[in-house]
Design an enzyme around this catalytic site. Sequence first.
Site, PDB file in Angstrom:
ATOM      1  CG  ASP A  72      -1.768   1.182   1.376  1.00  0.00           C
ATOM      2  OD1 ASP A  72      -2.365   1.602   0.373  1.00  0.00           O
ATOM      3  OD2 ASP A  72      -1.846   1.732   2.494  1.00  0.00           O
ATOM      4  CG  ASP A  75      -1.415   7.706   0.844  1.00  0.00           C
ATOM      5  OD1 ASP A  75      -1.128   8.900   0.933  1.00  0.00           O
ATOM      6  OD2 ASP A  75      -1.711   7.148  -0.229  1.00  0.00           O
ATOM      7  CG  ASP A 106      -1.779   1.893   6.594  1.00  0.00           C
ATOM      8  OD1 ASP A 106      -2.196   2.909   7.173  1.00  0.00           O
ATOM      9  OD2 ASP A 106      -1.855   1.758   5.367  1.00  0.00           O
TER      10      ASP A 106
END
Length: 225
Positions: free
Chosen positions: A15, A17, A174
């Site tokens: 991922d 960000d 995250d």
Amino acid sequence: MTEHFFRGVRAVLFDLDGTLIDSAPDLGAAADGMRLTRGMSSLPLDRYRPLAGSGARGMLYAAFGMTPEHADYAALKDEFFIAYSQCLLERTRPFDQVHEMLGLLQARGMPWGVVTNKSERFTGPITKAMPLFAAASVIISGDTTPHSKPHPAPLLEAARRMSVSPIECIYVGDDERDIRAGQAAGMRTVAARYGYLGAGANVAAWGASAEVSSPLELLNLLEVP
């Protein structure tokens, strides 16, 4: 955590960000600027950071308590996108250890790529401006395929472009939707506990294959060639 936890890995997908880059300061600044232009007080970054992984939706909720059901949401989202486009790279930086971690992956001959829900209008300028991403084998944005995470389509497209089977990939993210997307794609998954996670997240309940508390910990999960 067990070393060499994953076997047969041929590619690592991340991922963006909250996993590779900390963009919360710029995302928060864009939303906070909208508050200031309305005569409202500034909010600390800590109010924005946990929701940064949700993009405009998260930032507008943090700044105004507004959800997509609100009548003014669409207009404020467009305003936010304009504000964010003007400060994309003012404060955004890779997380500590990310440079080293990616360099070590490359030294092992392990290709890596990015799969993000961020639209290409933002992903493109950020990844082109940051030398970190010059070595990425693939970069998939939220609008590259007809679906975004937690749908598996973006991850499957990344694997296709890298000419690897999904089972030979691991996906690191995250947010719970990252783990759900990875599982749906048939990939093994890693929860990045150092990222944004989302407000009140119960990371253990996501069912990730493994968890890491720092980027470099990921290397301990990979079989040394």
